[in-house]
Motif scaffolding. Sequence first.
Motif, PDB file in Angstrom:
ATOM      1  N   VAL A   1       0.533  -1.040  -0.211  1.00  0.00           N
ATOM      2  CA  VAL A   1       0.105  -0.273  -0.163  1.00  0.00           C
ATOM      3  C   VAL A   1       1.237   1.401  -0.408  1.00  0.00           C
ATOM      4  CG1 VAL A   1      -2.113  -0.537   0.789  1.00  0.00           C
ATOM      5  CG2 VAL A   1      -0.119  -0.101   2.632  1.00  0.00           C
ATOM      6  N   TYR A   2       1.997   1.084   0.128  1.00  0.00           N
ATOM      7  CA  TYR A   2       3.313   2.456   0.280  1.00  0.00           C
ATOM      8  C   TYR A   2       3.920   1.937  -1.363  1.00  0.00           C
ATOM      9  CZ  TYR A   2       1.986   1.421   5.488  1.00  0.00           C
ATOM     10  OH  TYR A   2       1.784   1.812   6.313  1.00  0.00           O
ATOM     11  N   THR A   3       3.416   1.656  -2.044  1.00  0.00           N
ATOM     12  CA  THR A   3       4.264   1.538  -3.138  1.00  0.00           C
ATOM     13  C   THR A   3       4.417   2.968  -3.472  1.00  0.00           C
ATOM     14  OG1 THR A   3       4.869  -0.041  -5.342  1.00  0.00           O
ATOM     15  CG2 THR A   3       2.537   0.745  -4.960  1.00  0.00           C
ATOM     16  N   ASP A   4       5.614   3.749  -4.424  1.00  0.00           N
ATOM     17  CA  ASP A   4       5.604   4.466  -4.639  1.00  0.00           C
ATOM     18  C   ASP A   4       5.871   5.251  -6.392  1.00  0.00           C
ATOM     19  OD1 ASP A   4       7.940   3.928  -4.959  1.00  0.00           O
ATOM     20  OD2 ASP A   4       9.115   5.261  -3.444  1.00  0.00           O
ATOM     21  N   LEU A   5       5.854   3.993  -7.099  1.00  0.00           N
ATOM     22  CA  LEU A   5       6.310   3.981  -8.604  1.00  0.00           C
ATOM     23  C   LEU A   5       7.471   4.710  -8.749  1.00  0.00           C
ATOM     24  CD1 LEU A   5       2.413   5.098  -9.858  1.00  0.00           C
ATOM     25  CD2 LEU A   5       3.555   2.914  -8.967  1.00  0.00           C
ATOM     26  N   ALA A   6       8.471   3.984  -7.513  1.00  0.00           N
ATOM     27  CA  ALA A   6       9.796   4.934  -7.713  1.00  0.00           C
ATOM     28  C   ALA A   6      10.876   4.809  -8.915  1.00  0.00           C
ATOM     29  CB  ALA A   6      10.944   4.683  -6.660  1.00  0.00           C
ATOM     30  N   GLN A   7      10.526   3.458  -9.358  1.00  0.00           N
ATOM     31  CA  GLN A   7      11.257   2.390 -10.908  1.00  0.00           C
ATOM     32  C   GLN A   7      12.729   2.776 -10.704  1.00  0.00           C
ATOM     33  OE1 GLN A   7       9.853   5.265 -14.124  1.00  0.00           O
ATOM     34  NE2 GLN A   7       7.929   4.925 -14.590  1.00  0.00           N
ATOM     35  N   GLY A   8      12.618   1.996  -9.723  1.00  0.00           N
ATOM     36  CA  GLY A   8      14.101   1.787  -9.411  1.00  0.00           C
ATOM     37  C   GLY A   8      14.862   3.479  -8.642  1.00  0.00           C
ATOM     38  N   GLU A   9      14.579   4.302  -8.133  1.00  0.00           N
ATOM     39  CA  GLU A   9      15.194   5.307  -7.687  1.00  0.00           C
ATOM     40  C   GLU A   9      15.549   4.824  -5.830  1.00  0.00           C
ATOM     41  OE1 GLU A   9      17.619   7.659  -8.116  1.00  0.00           O
ATOM     42  OE2 GLU A   9      17.131   6.415 -10.185  1.00  0.00           O
ATOM     43  N   LEU A  10      15.910   5.465  -5.295  1.00  0.00           N
ATOM     44  CA  LEU A  10      15.498   5.448  -3.261  1.00  0.00           C
ATOM     45  C   LEU A  10      14.952   6.447  -3.271  1.00  0.00           C
ATOM     46  CD1 LEU A  10      16.334   3.888  -0.674  1.00  0.00           C
ATOM     47  CD2 LEU A  10      18.146   5.853  -0.564  1.00  0.00           C
ATOM     48  N   ASN A  11      13.932   5.685  -1.957  1.00  0.00           N
ATOM     49  CA  ASN A  11      12.552   6.397  -0.738  1.00  0.00           C
ATOM     50  C   ASN A  11      13.351   6.625  -0.153  1.00  0.00           C
ATOM     51  OD1 ASN A  11      10.673   8.172  -0.313  1.00  0.00           O
ATOM     52  ND2 ASN A  11       8.937   8.346  -1.770  1.00  0.00           N
ATOM     53  N   GLN A  12      13.846   7.840   0.929  1.00  0.00           N
ATOM     54  CA  GLN A  12      14.495   8.514   1.717  1.00  0.00           C
ATOM     55  C   GLN A  12      13.220   7.873   3.132  1.00  0.00           C
ATOM     56  OE1 GLN A  12      17.503   7.961   3.013  1.00  0.00           O
ATOM     57  NE2 GLN A  12      18.934   8.531   1.173  1.00  0.00           N
ATOM     58  N   THR A  13      11.768   8.074   2.769  1.00  0.00           N
ATOM     59  CA  THR A  13      10.681   7.882   3.701  1.00  0.00           C
ATOM     60  C   THR A  13      10.189   6.344   4.452  1.00  0.00           C
ATOM     61  OG1 THR A  13       9.514   9.505   2.113  1.00  0.00           O
ATOM     62  CG2 THR A  13       8.137   8.356   4.070  1.00  0.00           C
ATOM     63  N   VAL A  14      10.136   5.955   4.925  1.00  0.00           N
ATOM     64  CA  VAL A  14       9.843   5.115   6.127  1.00  0.00           C
ATOM     65  C   VAL A  14       8.519   5.222   7.029  1.00  0.00           C
ATOM     66  CG1 VAL A  14      10.946   2.855   7.670  1.00  0.00           C
ATOM     67  CG2 VAL A  14      11.976   4.411   6.303  1.00  0.00           C
ATOM     68  N   PHE A  15       7.397   4.525   6.399  1.00  0.00           N
ATOM     69  CA  PHE A  15       6.795   4.112   6.394  1.00  0.00           C
ATOM     70  C   PHE A  15       6.046   4.112   8.313  1.00  0.00           C
ATOM     71  CE2 PHE A  15       6.312   5.526   2.515  1.00  0.00           C
ATOM     72  CZ  PHE A  15       4.929   6.575   2.190  1.00  0.00           C
ATOM     73  N   THR A  16       5.896   4.823   9.574  1.00  0.00           N
ATOM     74  CA  THR A  16       4.677   3.464  10.086  1.00  0.00           C
ATOM     75  C   THR A  16       3.515   4.325   9.915  1.00  0.00           C
ATOM     76  OG1 THR A  16       4.945   6.550  11.779  1.00  0.00           O
ATOM     77  CG2 THR A  16       6.582   4.717  11.760  1.00  0.00           C
ATOM     78  N   GLU A  17       2.173   3.028  10.896  1.00  0.00           N
ATOM     79  CA  GLU A  17       0.796   2.747  11.031  1.00  0.00           C
ATOM     80  C   GLU A  17       0.674   4.642  10.650  1.00  0.00           C
ATOM     81  OE1 GLU A  17       2.805  -0.792  12.760  1.00  0.00           O
ATOM     82  OE2 GLU A  17       3.028   1.283  13.097  1.00  0.00           O
ATOM     83  N   ASP A  18       1.307   5.455  11.517  1.00  0.00           N
ATOM     84  CA  ASP A  18       0.221   6.635  12.109  1.00  0.00           C
ATOM     85  C   ASP A  18       0.492   7.880  10.459  1.00  0.00           C
ATOM     86  OD1 ASP A  18      -0.574   5.039  14.417  1.00  0.00           O
ATOM     87  OD2 ASP A  18       1.653   5.566  14.942  1.00  0.00           O
ATOM     88  N   VAL A  19       1.140   7.179  10.112  1.00  0.00           N
ATOM     89  CA  VAL A  19       1.820   8.277   8.574  1.00  0.00           C
ATOM     90  C   VAL A  19       0.464   8.598   7.923  1.00  0.00           C
ATOM     91  CG1 VAL A  19       3.055   9.210   6.375  1.00  0.00           C
ATOM     92  CG2 VAL A  19       4.235   8.197   8.200  1.00  0.00           C
ATOM     93  N   VAL A  20       0.400   9.995   7.439  1.00  0.00           N
ATOM     94  CA  VAL A  20      -1.011  10.023   6.351  1.00  0.00           C
ATOM     95  C   VAL A  20      -0.458   9.898   4.997  1.00  0.00           C
ATOM     96  CG1 VAL A  20      -2.456  11.772   5.784  1.00  0.00           C
ATOM     97  CG2 VAL A  20      -2.235  11.704   8.426  1.00  0.00           C
ATOM     98  N   HIS A  21      -1.131   8.455   4.358  1.00  0.00           N
ATOM     99  CA  HIS A  21      -0.593   8.064   3.386  1.00  0.00           C
ATOM    100  C   HIS A  21      -1.910   8.708   2.054  1.00  0.00           C
ATOM    101  CE1 HIS A  21       0.861   5.514   0.845  1.00  0.00           C
ATOM    102  NE2 HIS A  21       0.271   4.605   0.888  1.00  0.00           N
ATOM    103  N   ASP A  22      -1.272   8.836   0.712  1.00  0.00           N
ATOM    104  CA  ASP A  22      -1.617   8.604   0.112  1.00  0.00           C
ATOM    105  C   ASP A  22      -1.880   8.155  -1.231  1.00  0.00           C
ATOM    106  OD1 ASP A  22      -3.869   9.477  -2.321  1.00  0.00           O
ATOM    107  OD2 ASP A  22      -2.496  11.471  -2.675  1.00  0.00           O
TER     108      ASP A  22
END
Length: 321
Positions: free
Chosen positions: A102-123
Amino acid sequence: MHIFVTGATGYIGQAVSQRFLQAGHSVSGLVRSESGAKALRARGINPVLGGLDDATTLREAALAADAVVDTATADHADSTQVFLSALEGTGKKFIRTSGTGVYTDLAQGELNQTVFTEDVVHDPAEIVATRYSTDQAVTEASGRGIHTVVLRPSMIFGDGASEQLPLLIRQAITSGRSLYVGRGDNRWSNVYISDLAEAYLLALENAPAGSVYNLASGEARMGDIAETIARLVGLESAESCPPEVAYEALGQRWVDVAISSNSRVDSAKARAELNWNPVGPDLLDDLGTGSYKRIWAYKGDPHDHVQAVAGDDTLQGAGSH
């Protein structure tokens, strides 16, 4: 407790059902065929013949149980609604298997620094929006007299199987190319299958109503996974490719969600609230020198390896959610 498990013959469902049995619970399992029913009986599980589209069977099995644990799929919203409707007002437990996809970001192989907790507001990305909204529906149903819990496993591994890894291994063997997208710097959190099963037991016994837990014990760079697979099957190295090449080899939705994206989570909540203490091996170690090497590695003519894997379905890993 008497627990009804969907997906009881799958990768997650088998491990979870076995852990419930070990803890002294009784288990019934949804199964589509008589051969599957026979396999469940051999493991001490009472089979319930039916499928996720069989609303009457699901409703009756749910009402006959003390708890429902849905491991069959994260993406069948209709069956989830059947369970919530059946269990409303009963106070019974319903554990939904979602996933950190559910946290997938369509990054096409690039690093995303975000590490999700359950309380993060997520779109969520549109490709996983229905899965995320189903998670929310289950959580909100705790206000209607159902003890709901949502579990989000990360990339599951162990026993030479999983949803993702055997597909990547098989593709590398049959094509002679172990692929990653772009830089391969994107990362997925991961969890060992027996640690995951323990989390389900702890959630059944201890999780508060309306709770959500991300489940991971480590993470790995997708490029490193591809390199380890290359060595496992006798290739010199993995290969970077554009998304379109990976789409052709593995399918667009699967690549976008599971191969070229980041899915990084923090599991401190599960450790603190459930007393979850994962002890399994590192994913790359198990992939390179552990259970995957025992099942998938081949010493001999690479052509023979390709023919063997292409013609023998027993080499495939079991599916999961």
